[in-house]
Design an enzyme around this catalytic site. Structure first.
Site, mmCIF file in Angstrom:
data_model
loop_
_atom_site.group_PDB
_atom_site.id
_atom_site.type_symbol
_atom_site.label_atom_id
_atom_site.label_comp_id
_atom_site.label_asym_id
_atom_site.label_seq_id
_atom_site.Cartn_x
_atom_site.Cartn_y
_atom_site.Cartn_z
ATOM 1 N N ASP A 1 0.837 -1.207 0.000
ATOM 2 C CA ASP A 1 0.000 0.000 0.000
ATOM 3 C C ASP A 1 0.874 1.260 0.000
ATOM 4 O O ASP A 1 2.114 1.186 0.017
ATOM 5 C CB ASP A 1 -0.932 -0.064 1.231
ATOM 6 C CG ASP A 1 -2.304 0.543 0.946
ATOM 7 O OD1 ASP A 1 -2.403 1.407 0.064
ATOM 8 O OD2 ASP A 1 -3.263 0.165 1.647
ATOM 9 N N ASP B 1 -10.375 3.348 -3.160
ATOM 10 C CA ASP B 1 -11.182 2.190 -2.760
ATOM 11 C C ASP B 1 -12.613 2.351 -3.285
ATOM 12 O O ASP B 1 -13.171 3.452 -3.236
ATOM 13 C CB ASP B 1 -11.213 2.089 -1.236
ATOM 14 C CG ASP B 1 -9.796 1.945 -0.670
ATOM 15 O OD1 ASP B 1 -8.830 1.932 -1.462
ATOM 16 O OD2 ASP B 1 -9.662 1.849 0.558
HETATM 17 C C1 GLA Z 1 -6.012 1.515 1.389
HETATM 18 C C2 GLA Z 1 -6.156 0.492 0.252
HETATM 19 C C3 GLA Z 1 -7.233 -0.532 0.601
HETATM 20 C C4 GLA Z 1 -6.893 -1.211 1.912
HETATM 21 C C5 GLA Z 1 -6.735 -0.159 2.976
HETATM 22 C C6 GLA Z 1 -6.221 -0.721 4.270
HETATM 23 O O1 GLA Z 1 -7.140 2.326 1.510
HETATM 24 O O2 GLA Z 1 -6.474 1.159 -0.934
HETATM 25 O O3 GLA Z 1 -7.350 -1.488 -0.420
HETATM 26 O O4 GLA Z 1 -5.730 -1.965 1.778
HETATM 27 O O5 GLA Z 1 -5.794 0.842 2.591
HETATM 28 O O6 GLA Z 1 -6.042 0.300 5.161
#
Ligand code: GLA
Length: 542
Positions: free
Chosen positions: A192, A257
């Site tokens: 990430d 997301d």
């Molecule tokens: C980010 C990523 C998600 C997930 C979250 C976890 O937002 O884009 O897919 O992994 O972090 O905190």
């Protein structure tokens, strides 16, 4: 920027990629053995580098469990995946996302986890050893995935629930952490970008370093570690992520997301109000289309799936599954698998839709028509000559009657066979007017006769004289690669196309072809390959 986000989103809100950027939010086997050369690395013999994988399929903990993930939850989900038909359909990875580690290290920098959260599963195991859960997942015939951040701090500094934790990233410990993941037995790692963004790092630089640490770990343990990049599309990863650090197969997130996690067991006001909308799903598809960067081995990642989750109707599930499949996007299901309805499960395991997803060329589709605003025909070229997948997506509030113009799909005439994917039934090509209900999708696979392509011959490592593309265009590249391993080749065009190709090994003088989509404006192409590798380009104007 982060202060702005925190002030404006409130204490519990997390800086999802799209918000950070201010972007409009907008078979059977998942391993495709295109070529198998046995490559030796010191003591270990690794086949990983000779394997170009179809886009990964599996489960990820984040969307439904957020940072409350623990060993019991992962075991339960893995058990369900192994027994509900998904494993047989090709879903194989079980990925543990954020929340497994709270940033603690021992005096020598090794990651330390909570022994209660990750207790022993079998007799003789130690509490607090992540090898336990990886072994459990393997015992079900599945593969195990883990998660970290490319920065020093990880996304746990913006917790979805509970206290925040700093230092949950791998920066400063890349070699140590990726080797540890591999030694624990993990086969997949998602990396990430919360820390990378906070430190204003270059994604291309950091992820190339991560790639090198992954390759080093693979050499030492002999275990392939699939690389999943998650920097939300913030620095155009479709330009640099294919082949980053010399990696043959990878995925990169193209946007933020789809939704903040919907954790059914957390009954606080914030989680109770989270509901997925069709627009959430469509936005991920819209931002994820970078077809020039994708071909076998390299994939635009449209985010983990939300199929069957709160707010998703059967038609929304169909749109979600249809779009992710025709885009050959990773199918990492973020739903609670124990709550999936038979209808959602049957979509996820539909053999016809998975055949579209797992097509060896694994290209993204081209939008070939929009007969009414919001009613779109997307077509995906496939590895078998004359084969196409077609999605008729109705984004509007009204039903639409759509007649397909076969010439726009690069076919000489009407297809000889046509199949409705949802019903898994043949349709007579003569009856090819489709009724698409409001907010729904028709998905078809068909076979017909390709129009003859234009052919261009390579000189040294360039192909010149290509007539500039007036729209995204399907092409096949013929090559020879007798190096015994996958060759990662960067390619550039005067149009600004900059991507990489993963060329599987060929034997002797045999040629092989890969499919690719040349973007609008593509003219001359230059490859960083040895002379003789690149042979001919066949351009199919649709
Ligand atoms: C980010 C990523 C998600 C997930 C979250 C976890 O937002 O884009 O897919 O992994 O972090 O905190």
């Amino acid at each position: 920027m982060f202060d702005f986000i925190r002030r404006n989103l409130g204490k519990r809100s997390r800086p999802y990629g799209s918000r950070i950027l201010g972007l409009s939010r907008v078979v059977a086997t998942a391993c495709l053995l295109l070529s198998l050369g046995d490559i030796s690395f010191g003591q270990a013999s690794v086949q990983a580098n000779a394997i170009l994988r179809a886009a990964p399929m599996g489960w990820n903990s984040w969307n439904s469990f957020a940072n409350i993930v623990n060993s019991e939850i992962v075991q339960q989900q893995a058990n369900t995946l192994a027994t509900n038909g998904m494993k047989e359909a090709g879903y194989q990875y079980v990925v543990i996302d954020e929340g497994w580690w709270l940033g603690e290290r021992d005096a020598t920098g090794n990651i330390v986890v909570n022994p209660k959260q990750w207790s022993a599963i079998r007799p003789g195991q130690k509490d607090g050893d992540m090898a336990n859960i990886a072994a459990y997942i393997h015992s079900l015939g599945l593969k195990a995935g883990i998660y970290t951040d490319a920065g020093r701090d990880g996304c746990s500094m913006y917790p979805d629930s509970g206290p925040k934790y700093m230092h949950t990233g791998s920066e400063g410990h890349y070699e140590q952490d990726f080797l540890q993941f591999s030694k624990w037995g993990f086969d997949y790692v998602k990396v990430d970008w919360c820390g990378g963004a906070k430190e204003k790092r270059s994604g291309a630089v950091q992820y190339a370093e991560v790639a090198r640490a992954i390759q080093r770990a693979e050499k030492i343990t002999g275990r392939p570690l699939f690389f999943s990049i998650c920097e939300w599309g913030s620095q155009n990863p479709w330009v640099w992520a294919p082949g980053v650090g010399g990696i043959e197969s990878t995925i990169w997130r193209t946007g933020g997301d789809i939704i903040p996690p919907v954790v059914e067991s957390l009954h606080d006001a914030e989680h109770e109000k989270r509901v997925i909308t069709l627009q959430n799903v469509l936005d991920s598809f819209n931002t994820g289309m970078h077809p020039e960067a994708q071909h076998t081995g390299y994939y635009n990642d449209l985010d983990m799936m939300v199929i069957g989750m709160r707010g998703m109707s059967e038609a929304m599930d169909r749109i979600h599954m249809g779009l992710w499949a025709i885009a050959s996007a990773p199918l990492m299901v973020g739903s609670d698998l124990t709550r999936l309805s038979p209808a959602s499960l049957s979509l996820l395991t539909n053999k016809d839709v998975l055949a579209i997803h797992n097509d060896p060329y694994s290209l993204q589709p081209i939008k070939v028509a929009e007969p009414f605003p919001g009613v779109q025909v997307w077509a995906k070229p496939m590895a078998v000559a004359g084969r196409r997948a077609v999605a008729i997506l109705n984004r509007t509030d009204a039903a639409a009657q759509v007649k397909i113009d076969w010439s726009k799909l690069g076919l000489e005439s009407a297809p000889r066979s046509l199949r409705d994917v949802w019903n898994r039934q043949a349709v007579a090509p003569s009856e090819a007017t489709f009724n698409v209900p409001a907010h729904d999708i028709v998905l078809l696979s068909l076979e017909g006769e390709d129009k003859k392509p234009a052919e261009y011959r390579a000189s040294e490592s360039e192909i010149n004289g290509i007539q500039a593309m007036s729209a995204p265009t399907f092409a096949q590249l013929e090559f020879v690669n007798n190096s015994g391993r996958v060759a990662v080749v960067r390619v550039k065009s005067t149009s600004g196309l900059s991507t990489a190709l993963a060329l599987p090994a060929t034997t002797g003088l045999n040629t092989s072809t890969i499919g690719l989509i040349l973007p609008h404006g593509t003219a001359d192409l230059a490859f960083d390959a040895q002379p003789g590798v690149i042979r001919n380009l066949f351009v199919y104007s649709w």
